[in-house]
Design a protein around this motif. Structure first.
Motif, mmCIF file in Angstrom:
data_model
loop_
_atom_site.group_PDB
_atom_site.id
_atom_site.type_symbol
_atom_site.label_atom_id
_atom_site.label_comp_id
_atom_site.label_asym_id
_atom_site.label_seq_id
_atom_site.Cartn_x
_atom_site.Cartn_y
_atom_site.Cartn_z
ATOM 1 N N LYS A 119 7.118 8.171 22.689
ATOM 2 C CA LYS A 119 8.068 8.523 21.639
ATOM 3 C C LYS A 119 7.438 8.265 20.274
ATOM 4 C CE LYS A 119 10.423 4.022 21.460
ATOM 5 N NZ LYS A 119 11.728 3.342 21.524
ATOM 6 N N MET A 120 8.005 8.900 19.267
ATOM 7 C CA MET A 120 7.491 8.767 17.905
ATOM 8 C C MET A 120 7.634 7.327 17.418
ATOM 9 S SD MET A 120 6.338 11.424 16.104
ATOM 10 C CE MET A 120 6.845 11.084 14.412
ATOM 11 N N PRO A 121 6.604 6.800 16.773
ATOM 12 C CA PRO A 121 6.769 5.513 16.092
ATOM 13 C C PRO A 121 7.826 5.662 14.991
ATOM 14 C CG PRO A 121 4.448 6.136 16.250
ATOM 15 C CD PRO A 121 5.242 7.335 16.642
ATOM 16 N N SER A 122 8.471 4.575 14.655
ATOM 17 C CA SER A 122 9.488 4.630 13.604
ATOM 18 C C SER A 122 8.831 4.854 12.241
ATOM 19 C CB SER A 122 10.281 3.327 13.577
ATOM 20 O OG SER A 122 9.465 2.257 13.121
ATOM 21 N N GLU A 123 9.613 5.371 11.296
ATOM 22 C CA GLU A 123 9.094 5.584 9.947
ATOM 23 C C GLU A 123 8.608 4.278 9.338
ATOM 24 O OE1 GLU A 123 11.804 7.616 7.422
ATOM 25 O OE2 GLU A 123 11.983 9.375 8.723
ATOM 26 N N GLU A 124 9.309 3.200 9.592
ATOM 27 C CA GLU A 124 8.912 1.899 9.048
ATOM 28 C C GLU A 124 7.604 1.426 9.664
ATOM 29 O OE1 GLU A 124 8.789 -1.622 6.891
ATOM 30 O OE2 GLU A 124 9.807 0.283 6.557
ATOM 31 N N ALA A 125 7.460 1.622 10.977
ATOM 32 C CA ALA A 125 6.214 1.223 11.634
ATOM 33 C C ALA A 125 5.029 2.017 11.084
ATOM 34 C CB ALA A 125 6.331 1.421 13.142
ATOM 35 N N ILE A 126 5.243 3.290 10.851
ATOM 36 C CA ILE A 126 4.177 4.129 10.297
ATOM 37 C C ILE A 126 3.827 3.679 8.876
ATOM 38 C CG2 ILE A 126 3.604 6.472 9.539
ATOM 39 C CD1 ILE A 126 5.311 7.479 11.914
ATOM 40 N N ARG A 127 4.853 3.404 8.090
ATOM 41 C CA ARG A 127 4.607 2.941 6.718
ATOM 42 C C ARG A 127 3.840 1.621 6.713
ATOM 43 N NH1 ARG A 127 6.494 -0.354 2.944
ATOM 44 N NH2 ARG A 127 8.030 -1.280 4.356
ATOM 45 N N GLN A 128 4.241 0.704 7.568
ATOM 46 C CA GLN A 128 3.575 -0.590 7.635
ATOM 47 C C GLN A 128 2.138 -0.473 8.161
ATOM 48 O OE1 GLN A 128 4.384 -3.623 6.576
ATOM 49 N NE2 GLN A 128 6.294 -2.840 5.698
ATOM 50 N N SER A 129 1.891 0.547 8.978
ATOM 51 C CA SER A 129 0.556 0.679 9.581
ATOM 52 C C SER A 129 -0.531 0.912 8.546
ATOM 53 C CB SER A 129 0.554 1.819 10.607
ATOM 54 O OG SER A 129 0.607 3.086 9.974
ATOM 55 N N VAL A 130 -0.162 1.481 7.387
ATOM 56 C CA VAL A 130 -1.164 1.759 6.354
ATOM 57 C C VAL A 130 -0.960 0.891 5.114
ATOM 58 C CG1 VAL A 130 -1.620 4.114 7.118
ATOM 59 C CG2 VAL A 130 0.239 3.694 5.501
ATOM 60 N N ALA A 131 -0.169 -0.150 5.241
ATOM 61 C CA ALA A 131 0.159 -0.993 4.087
ATOM 62 C C ALA A 131 -1.070 -1.652 3.471
ATOM 63 C CB ALA A 131 1.174 -2.063 4.498
ATOM 64 N N LYS A 132 -2.088 -1.918 4.285
ATOM 65 C CA LYS A 132 -3.283 -2.606 3.778
ATOM 66 C C LYS A 132 -4.429 -1.647 3.460
ATOM 67 C CE LYS A 132 -2.081 -6.770 6.338
ATOM 68 N NZ LYS A 132 -2.426 -7.670 7.483
ATOM 69 N N VAL A 133 -4.176 -0.338 3.639
ATOM 70 C CA VAL A 133 -5.199 0.663 3.350
ATOM 71 C C VAL A 133 -5.169 0.993 1.869
ATOM 72 C CG1 VAL A 133 -5.962 3.021 3.805
ATOM 73 C CG2 VAL A 133 -5.024 1.632 5.670
ATOM 74 N N GLY A 134 -6.329 1.150 1.267
ATOM 75 C CA GLY A 134 -6.385 1.550 -0.146
ATOM 76 C C GLY A 134 -7.744 1.264 -0.747
ATOM 77 N N TYR A 135 -8.539 2.312 -0.944
ATOM 78 C CA TYR A 135 -9.886 2.133 -1.494
ATOM 79 C C TYR A 135 -9.840 1.512 -2.889
ATOM 80 C CZ TYR A 135 -8.994 6.264 -4.392
ATOM 81 O OH TYR A 135 -8.467 7.148 -5.297
ATOM 82 N N GLN A 136 -8.692 1.650 -3.574
ATOM 83 C CA GLN A 136 -8.563 1.061 -4.917
ATOM 84 C C GLN A 136 -8.686 -0.453 -4.885
ATOM 85 O OE1 GLN A 136 -6.296 2.900 -3.293
ATOM 86 N NE2 GLN A 136 -5.615 4.642 -4.539
ATOM 87 N N ASN A 137 -8.494 -1.048 -3.710
ATOM 88 C CA ASN A 137 -8.552 -2.505 -3.579
ATOM 89 C C ASN A 137 -9.906 -3.011 -3.078
ATOM 90 O OD1 ASN A 137 -5.846 -2.971 -4.424
ATOM 91 N ND2 ASN A 137 -5.142 -2.239 -2.424
ATOM 92 N N ILE A 138 -10.904 -2.122 -3.091
ATOM 93 C CA ILE A 138 -12.281 -2.533 -2.817
ATOM 94 C C ILE A 138 -12.947 -2.775 -4.168
ATOM 95 C CG2 ILE A 138 -14.483 -1.933 -1.747
ATOM 96 C CD1 ILE A 138 -12.952 0.090 -0.015
ATOM 97 N N VAL A 139 -13.325 -4.006 -4.431
ATOM 98 C CA VAL A 139 -13.864 -4.384 -5.740
ATOM 99 C C VAL A 139 -15.375 -4.590 -5.630
ATOM 100 C CG1 VAL A 139 -13.770 -6.047 -7.634
ATOM 101 C CG2 VAL A 139 -11.685 -5.495 -6.338
ATOM 102 N N LEU A 140 -16.118 -3.803 -6.388
ATOM 103 C CA LEU A 140 -17.577 -3.929 -6.411
ATOM 104 C C LEU A 140 -18.013 -4.580 -7.713
ATOM 105 C CD1 LEU A 140 -18.692 -0.407 -5.072
ATOM 106 C CD2 LEU A 140 -18.157 -2.484 -3.785
ATOM 107 N N ASN A 141 -18.919 -5.534 -7.596
ATOM 108 C CA ASN A 141 -19.506 -6.179 -8.774
ATOM 109 C C ASN A 141 -21.000 -5.874 -8.773
ATOM 110 O OD1 ASN A 141 -20.833 -8.196 -10.469
ATOM 111 N ND2 ASN A 141 -18.841 -9.203 -10.575
ATOM 112 N N GLN A 142 -21.378 -4.922 -9.599
ATOM 113 C CA GLN A 142 -22.767 -4.474 -9.626
ATOM 114 C C GLN A 142 -23.713 -5.596 -10.038
ATOM 115 O OE1 GLN A 142 -24.215 -1.049 -9.055
ATOM 116 N NE2 GLN A 142 -25.860 -2.537 -8.850
ATOM 117 N N GLU A 143 -23.318 -6.375 -11.019
ATOM 118 C CA GLU A 143 -24.182 -7.441 -11.537
ATOM 119 C C GLU A 143 -24.475 -8.487 -10.468
ATOM 120 O OE1 GLU A 143 -24.295 -10.762 -15.157
ATOM 121 O OE2 GLU A 143 -22.683 -9.262 -15.072
#
Length: 343
Positions: free
Chosen positions: A139-163
């Motif tokens: 059966k389909m996962p719930s909308e909340e489960a799907i939303r929570q599944s990607v809660a920690k995804v986000g390339y914006q939160n990868i911090v690079l320090n070149q120096e």
């Protein structure tokens, strides 16, 4: 007449014809094709080099294998001692100093994420695996489960320090992985090493992430056949590949039917829902790393957005097969031997 050896380069979409021998080179020696197939990075690799004799062929193949194995040790998220694992282990805790090579790979991945507006994202590894394609999901996962599944995804939160040469994942539990770019990168690096050491022609095929250079021993271009994803015995076009990378991704083997609708295994990292509209995507460009990332991105974007995106990129072309098995190409590809149903 040269001996012809036909062999499948990947499980589904590529078939190359290779000539085994050529006219002699300057000293009268005949060039030959030497191949090896083995499992690396958890996937099948088919390695091909063109050179004068078995001794040189074996040495070059060993060189390529050593380079791919080195890269695997660097980027593997399964090896707890790899630099990638250390980045993941320190998510939300502290930056991790890494080799410049890994730093640069992550930086390029972030650029592709920005370019694709998050359709490609190496932090997809943070997703909870709520979708399974082994027959166990009924059966389909719930909308909340799907939303929570990607809660920690986000390339914006990868911090690079070149120096400092460090990588930091802002959120605890966040992870990065190179499943959608790593094999392409390995193919590129193996090719670069072989070229540097005098191999004028060859193919590195990492389960469909392919980089070819030079020509067959008889001087003809390497040829790739684009195979119908629903019938592996049927080819809808042959295309020459010269100093180019070709990557095909397909979603027709892993899927689940829920409420009469087909859901495939390539998940949009922005929404947590499976991608729709594309059955297979073949990308042609200068390097396998970029082609690998773009093939995944096109699935997530869908046919219309993906095709418009590719048509704006210099030096990138694609062949798509949509969910209705319609063949669609970017503007600079001309398929031969088929009636192309282009837009």
């Amino acid at each position: 007449m040269p001996k012809i050896n036909r062999f499948l380069l990947s499980a589904t979409l590529f078939l190359f014809v290779i000539s085994g021998y050529s006219q002699g080179i300057d000293d009268g020696t005949q060039l030959q094709v030497f191949q090896r197939t083995l499992k690396l990075m958890g996937s099948r690799f088919d390695l091909t080099v063109v050179t004068e004799n078995q001794t040189k062929g074996d040495a070059y193949l060993d060189m390529a294998i050593a380079e791919i194995s080195r890269i695997e040790r660097l980027i593997s998220s399964w090896d707890p001692n790899s630099q990638t694992s250390k980045i993941n282990q320190n998510a939300g805790v502290a930056p991790v100093k890494v080799d410049q090579e890994l730093f640069n790979l992550i930086a390029r991945a972030i650029k592709i994420s920005k370019l694709t507006q998050g359709a490609f994202d190496i932090s997809y590894a943070s997703m909870d695996r709520i979708w399974k394609f082994d027959g166990s999901v009924m059966k389909m996962p719930s909308e909340e489960a799907i939303r929570q599944s990607v809660a920690k995804v986000g390339y914006q939160n990868i911090v690079l320090n070149q120096e400092n040469g460090t990588v930091f994942l802002k959120n605890e539990g966040m992870k990065i992985g190179f499943g959608a770019i790593g094999k392409g990168y390995a193919a590129d690096r193996a090719k670069a090493l072989l070229v540097k050491n005098g191999v004028a022609s060859g193919i590195i095929n990492a389960s469909g992430d392919l980089n070819a250079w030079g020509a067959q021993p008889d001087g003809k271009d390497w040829m790739v056949a684009i195979v119908n994803p629903l019938n592996k015995d049927k080819v809808f076009s042959w295309l020459p590949v010269k100093d180019q990378a070709v990557v095909t991704s397909g979603n027709y083997e892993k899927f689940v039917i829920l409420n009469g609708e087909r859901y495939t295994h390539i998940i949009d990292p922005r929404t947590g829902y499976p991608s729709k509209g594309v059955r297979s995507a073949t990308i042609f460009t200068a390097n396998a790393e970029l082609a690998d990332a773009l093939a995944t991105s096109i699935f997530v974007m869908g046919v219309d957005t993906g095709l418009d995106f590719v048509n704006q990129l210099k030096g990138v072309e694609c062949i798509l097969v949509d969910d209705n098995n319609k063949i669609i190409t970017s503007k600079n590809i001309a398929l031969k031997g088929v009636e192309t149903q282009s837009r």
